[in-house]
Scaffold this motif. Sequence first.
Motif, PDB file in Angstrom:
ATOM      1  N   ILE A   1       0.819  -1.209   0.000  1.00  0.00           N
ATOM      2  CA  ILE A   1       0.000   0.000   0.000  1.00  0.00           C
ATOM      3  C   ILE A   1       0.856   1.263   0.000  1.00  0.00           C
ATOM      4  O   ILE A   1       1.998   1.271   0.465  1.00  0.00           O
TER       5      ILE A   1
ATOM      6  N   TYR B   1      -1.762   3.968   3.838  1.00  0.00           N
ATOM      7  CA  TYR B   1      -1.285   3.434   5.124  1.00  0.00           C
ATOM      8  C   TYR B   1      -1.714   4.344   6.263  1.00  0.00           C
ATOM      9  O   TYR B   1      -2.297   3.913   7.252  1.00  0.00           O
TER      10      TYR B   1
ATOM     11  N   ALA C   1       1.178  -2.226   9.791  1.00  0.00           N
ATOM     12  CA  ALA C   1       0.330  -2.623   8.672  1.00  0.00           C
ATOM     13  C   ALA C   1       0.774  -3.975   8.141  1.00  0.00           C
ATOM     14  O   ALA C   1      -0.052  -4.814   7.756  1.00  0.00           O
TER      15      ALA C   1
ATOM     16  N   VAL D   1      -1.492  -7.401   3.872  1.00  0.00           N
ATOM     17  CA  VAL D   1      -0.560  -6.314   3.550  1.00  0.00           C
ATOM     18  C   VAL D   1       0.854  -6.809   3.812  1.00  0.00           C
ATOM     19  O   VAL D   1       1.157  -7.288   4.899  1.00  0.00           O
TER      20      VAL D   1
ATOM     21  N   VAL E   1       4.686  -1.367   2.774  1.00  0.00           N
ATOM     22  CA  VAL E   1       4.216   0.012   2.596  1.00  0.00           C
ATOM     23  C   VAL E   1       5.276   0.750   1.784  1.00  0.00           C
ATOM     24  O   VAL E   1       6.477   0.674   2.085  1.00  0.00           O
TER      25      VAL E   1
ATOM     26  N   VAL F   1      -2.762   1.049  -4.251  1.00  0.00           N
ATOM     27  CA  VAL F   1      -2.612  -0.274  -3.646  1.00  0.00           C
ATOM     28  C   VAL F   1      -2.127  -1.219  -4.745  1.00  0.00           C
ATOM     29  O   VAL F   1      -2.741  -1.310  -5.807  1.00  0.00           O
TER      30      VAL F   1
END
Lengths: 402, 241
Positions: free
Chosen positions: A159, A164, A173, A187, A190, A206
Amino acid sequence: MRGPDVIRFARDAASGNPLRTALSLLAMAIGVAAVVVLTALGDGARRYVVAQFSTLGSNLVIVLPGRSATGGFSPANAVTRTPRDLTIDDAAALLRSPHVARVAPLTAGSSEINVGGKLREVIVAGTTASYLQVRNFHMAQGSFLPEGEWTRSTPVAVIGGSVYRELFGSGTAVGEYVRLGGRRVRVIGVLAATGTGMGMNTDELVLVPVALAQQMFDSNTLFRVLVQAQSRNAIESAKRHAAETIKARHGGEEDVTVITQDAVLATFDRLLGALTAGVAGIAAISLAVAGILVMNVMLVAVAQRTGEIGLLKALGARAATIRQAFLVEAALLSLAGAALGYLLGQTGAWLIRALYPAFPAYAPAWAVIAALATSLGTGLLFGWMPAQRAAAMDPVQALMKH
Amino acid sequence: MPLIELSAIERTFLLGDSTVHALARIDLSIAQGEYVAILGPSGSGKSTMLNLLGLLDRPNAGVYRLEGRDVTTLSPDEQAQVRSQRIGFVFQSFHLVPRLTAAENIALPMMLAGIPAAERARRVGKALREFGLENRSDHRPDQLSGGQRQRVAIARATVMQPALLLADEPTGNLDRSTGDDVIALLETLNANGVTLIVVTHDVTVGARAHRQLRMEDGRLIGDERRDRADHRRVTSADLRK
Ligand SMILES: Nc1ncnc2c1ncn2[C@@H]1O[C@H](COP(=O)(O)OP(=O)(O)O)[C@@H](O)[C@H]1O
Ligand SMILES: [Mg+2]
């Protein structure tokens, strides 16, 4: 008359009438400052856009579905109808070129992401592991999409920074599960913040495996294939190879458009370069106006100093010497005005940079040189007529006007 | 060989429909070292004559020989060269450049002639001393008295060591005693060899010259020479009138 004497004589003559000199200096200075500031803005815009495009990644060749009419890049014909899908297999085939370092297929659509009751709309991009290097992204947390998975729809997601923050605040995350378009995905990473590029804010993105995205959007076609050439020199070969490979795979039909980042950049470069030149041209009009003012000032000076001109002739000055003295005076006015304008303009550009640090407002060297040359040129051009008038004066008539 | 030789010189001006004969068939010869006064009423052609002698103006007809050379056919640049090297002018209204100092005004002809700055400074220094202007060298014309201004102008006229010095009403803007000083200065220069021609309508000034040319309506109507004794006698006779 010796060179230094001519200059000193002209300088003293100009400073003998400070108000008139200051006014024409100011006019010339405003003209030059206008050129410097306006081209700094124009060229700043060009640099800004170029820098934005450069964040796209390096040595990039982009394959898009649909045949563009001209073969060149234009935003309008980049979105022609697709006769045949651009598939994952097409993308994989591109990897076989010796000029190609990496290939990242890209498919995109919008979807909803949902975690712990927080819901938001996001752009979902389906791609592969090489996308990270191709786009020159960095990870803030966790890892990127798994290597080698072109056809497996592993339910994982990477993401963007804003996604996030909105969904997880500053908590963990990586390892968490989210719902993405009705699917449960984990997930795994990030992205570090990058800002915008190619119209897509990657912080809002994403990323999922390409096969998963195709399932989600129930489509086999790709939105783009990003190809990274081995080197800058290999870009053209990679482009040609990509076009030929897809053509061969699509039954001889040229139904894709292959563009290079260089071409896109060159287009914007040209567009904004032309804009800068246009703006510089408009600003140059003020230089011509300043030139006319210098002429006026010099005509008044010649009229006021008629007696002096007669005297110089009586003392043995040749016509050429008198012409030279007045021309040098006009040139000095222009040059001093131009120098002042240069300082003013550079200060203006510096102020813009200080106020908007992201905006590289530097006047291009060509514009500065052209502005200085034009001001000197107009000074001499418009100074010629008054100087000629002085040189051609009848000494007896001139001496009587004292 | 005379310094100046005019033969059948004509200078006419068109004033509307009529032609003014400012100079009408002038024949004249002036030797090197002479001291000549040109006298006559206003409008008689004195200034026109002086401008012509100084190569500031050209005749409509006739020949002007300066040092044996026909100067009427010279190009403007060649005439400028002759003015630079051979002729000095002194004007009634001084004609100093207001923004330049006394020293710079004196140096002007040398600057125009391209003489190097060091040589200029040397000659200006000498001129300032000779003309009693040492402590006025940095003064601008508006900081000088009339007599000082005319002395600066004379220094400027002679700094190129001309053969011919032309003065048009040099005392016209000066009071009597300052005017006398200026005339005395010009006479000293003449005594040192320069040919001096003074235009004046002042009889007293004119009487001091060794030779008087009288003009009327553009014609030369008198040409008298006197020795120094005569000249003294005439002056005192004039004063007694
Ligand atoms: N530039 C000129 N245009 C028309 N007439 C002129 C011009 N210069 C002189 N004159 C005329 O020529 C005559 C002689 O003038 P000038 O030589 O100045 O006389 P002076 O110096 O003896 O007073 C006068 O009638 C004058 O009006
Ligand atoms: Mg006169």
